[in-house]
Motif scaffolding. Structure first.
Motif, short mmCIF file in Angstrom:
data_model
loop_
_atom_site.label_atom_id
_atom_site.label_comp_id
_atom_site.label_asym_id
_atom_site.label_seq_id
_atom_site.Cartn_x
_atom_site.Cartn_y
_atom_site.Cartn_z
N UNK A 1 34.17 28.00 33.18
CA UNK A 1 33.87 29.38 33.61
C UNK A 1 34.29 30.39 32.56
N UNK A 2 33.56 31.49 32.52
CA UNK A 2 33.86 32.57 31.59
C UNK A 2 33.60 33.90 32.28
N UNK A 3 34.60 34.80 32.27
CA UNK A 3 34.42 36.16 32.75
C UNK A 3 33.85 37.00 31.61
N UNK A 4 32.84 37.81 31.92
CA UNK A 4 32.26 38.74 30.95
C UNK A 4 32.23 40.14 31.54
N UNK A 5 32.45 41.16 30.68
CA UNK A 5 32.38 42.53 31.17
C UNK A 5 33.04 43.50 30.23
N UNK A 6 33.33 44.69 30.76
CA UNK A 6 33.89 45.77 29.95
C UNK A 6 35.41 45.80 30.08
N UNK A 7 35.98 47.00 30.25
CA UNK A 7 37.44 47.12 30.35
C UNK A 7 37.99 46.44 31.60
N UNK A 8 37.15 46.26 32.62
CA UNK A 8 37.60 45.50 33.79
C UNK A 8 38.09 44.12 33.37
N UNK A 9 37.34 43.48 32.48
CA UNK A 9 37.72 42.15 31.99
C UNK A 9 38.84 42.26 30.95
N UNK A 10 38.83 43.33 30.16
CA UNK A 10 39.87 43.54 29.16
C UNK A 10 41.26 43.59 29.80
N UNK B 1 42.45 41.61 31.89
CA UNK B 1 43.06 40.27 31.89
C UNK B 1 44.04 40.16 30.72
N UNK B 2 43.65 40.76 29.60
CA UNK B 2 44.52 40.74 28.41
C UNK B 2 45.67 41.73 28.56
N UNK B 3 45.38 42.95 29.02
CA UNK B 3 46.42 43.95 29.17
C UNK B 3 47.57 43.45 30.04
N UNK B 4 47.22 42.74 31.12
CA UNK B 4 48.24 42.29 32.07
C UNK B 4 48.65 40.84 31.84
N UNK B 5 48.08 40.20 30.81
CA UNK B 5 48.37 38.80 30.53
C UNK B 5 48.15 37.95 31.78
N UNK B 6 46.96 38.09 32.35
CA UNK B 6 46.62 37.37 33.58
C UNK B 6 46.05 35.99 33.27
N UNK B 7 45.14 35.90 32.30
CA UNK B 7 44.51 34.64 31.94
C UNK B 7 44.54 34.45 30.43
N UNK B 8 44.45 33.21 29.99
CA UNK B 8 44.34 32.93 28.56
C UNK B 8 42.99 33.43 28.04
N UNK B 9 42.96 33.80 26.76
CA UNK B 9 41.81 34.48 26.20
C UNK B 9 40.54 33.64 26.15
N UNK B 10 40.65 32.33 26.24
CA UNK B 10 39.45 31.50 26.20
C UNK B 10 38.66 31.55 27.51
N UNK B 11 39.21 32.25 28.52
CA UNK B 11 38.56 32.31 29.83
C UNK B 11 37.83 33.62 30.07
N UNK B 12 37.82 34.52 29.11
CA UNK B 12 37.09 35.78 29.29
C UNK B 12 36.58 36.30 27.95
N UNK C 1 40.24 52.26 37.14
CA UNK C 1 40.77 50.94 36.84
C UNK C 1 41.84 50.54 37.84
N UNK C 2 42.16 49.25 37.87
CA UNK C 2 43.08 48.71 38.86
C UNK C 2 44.41 48.27 38.23
N UNK C 3 45.43 48.28 39.07
CA UNK C 3 46.76 47.87 38.63
C UNK C 3 46.84 46.34 38.55
N UNK C 4 47.97 45.87 38.06
CA UNK C 4 48.19 44.44 37.92
C UNK C 4 48.13 43.72 39.25
N UNK C 5 48.59 44.39 40.32
CA UNK C 5 48.59 43.75 41.65
C UNK C 5 47.19 43.35 42.07
N UNK C 6 46.20 44.18 41.75
CA UNK C 6 44.82 43.85 42.10
C UNK C 6 44.40 42.56 41.40
N UNK C 7 44.68 42.47 40.09
CA UNK C 7 44.24 41.31 39.34
C UNK C 7 44.96 40.03 39.78
N UNK C 8 46.21 40.17 40.09
CA UNK C 8 46.94 38.99 40.57
C UNK C 8 46.44 38.53 41.93
#
Length: 267
Positions: free
Chosen positions: A113-122, A124-135, A260-267
């Motif tokens: 699987x791969x997430x694609x998108x704009x800052x919504x997907x970015x 993931x990096x800001x909050x260190x939610x997923x490894x970079x190969x997944x988006x 945009x959403x906080x880290x709680x949303x992404x988690x």
């Protein structure tokens, strides 16, 4: 001198006329925002009430994170979602780390699987939610612009999840928004004929942000978010599946920018 005076007067009238048009436009938008504020039916056209959803969302937690509101007619899906919500009541969403994170990433990698998108997907990096190969994040780019970068996607990907936000300036209508998705879906299927494609819903912006955009002389179409989202929700995509993610949002999970959403949303 007379010619100069005539040109000056003409120019002055032109400036006054332009100012009048701007004033009329802003005044029109102010009158309309008052209608929006005072008419619940009109409000529904511009604002997602994340506590009292009116459409077919599967479930929402109230502010106390206990009472569940359900709307879905899909009972099996509802049952599974309610289990997740019950876990969320125990604050398990705050523990997206360690072995739990590894398990989620394992599932995503096994499904290629791969997430694609704009800052919504970015984020993931800001909050260190997923490894970079997944988006694959294209911050600040609309969907037409993202389509130009499809060739950069790994050919092993089998599931693509689009997660886009409010880069909506270039779309004059919901039809153009749909066309942008049809265009990127077509390019993606040409590169990866067998991939499954999912489109996440637009998340609700805050009411203050929608109101600000609605009143702006140069709006960014944030106030049209619900219109665009309903368009892709109701459109019968041949090669993509729409996923409603609005019900996950809590009204305390917006960042200060209102979109945009906080880290709680992404988690």
């Amino acid at each position: 001198m007379k010619i100069y005076k005539k040109n000056f007067i003409a120019f002055l009238f032109y400036i006054i006329f332009c100012l009048f048009l701007v004033y009329s436009f802003v005044d029109y938008r102010k009158k309309n925002i008052l209608i929006v504020e005072n008419n619940n039916e009109e409000v529904s056209n511009f604002y997602y009430d994340v506590v009292n959803m009116k459409r077919n969302e599967i479930g929402i937690l109230n502010d106390d994170n206990k009472k569940v509101i359900t709307y879905s007619t899909n009972l099996s899906a509802k049952s599974e979602i309610l289990k997740l919500i019950e876990n969320a009541n125990n604050d398990s969403y705050k523990k997206f780390e360690g072995e739990y994170r590894k398990e989620i990433e394992k599932i995503l990698r096994e499904s290629k699987a791969l997430f694609m998108g704009d800052s919504n997907v970015k984020h993931f990096e800001y909050y260190d939610i997923l490894d970079k190969d997944l988006y694959f994040a294209n911050e600040g780019k609309n969907i037409f612009e993202q389509a130009k970068l499809i060739e950069n996607i790994n050919s092993n990907v089998e599931n693509v999840i689009f997660f886009n936000g409010y880069n909506l300036d270039k779309y004059n209508s919901s039809e153009e928004y749909i066309e942008a998705y049809l265009n990127i879906i077509d390019k993606l299927k040409n590169k990866l004929p067998n991939c499954n494609i999912y489109i996440c819903s637009l998340l609700p912006a805050t009411y203050d942000k929608i109101k600000e955009d609605f009143l702006s002389p140069l709006p960014h179409n944030i106030y049209r978010g619900k219109e665009f989202d309903m368009a892709i929700e109701n459109y019968q995509f041949e090669n993509a599946t729409y996923i409603d993610t609005k019900w996950i949002v809590r009204d305390t999970w917006h960042k200060g920018d209102g979109v945009h959403m906080t880290k709680e949303f992404y988690e």
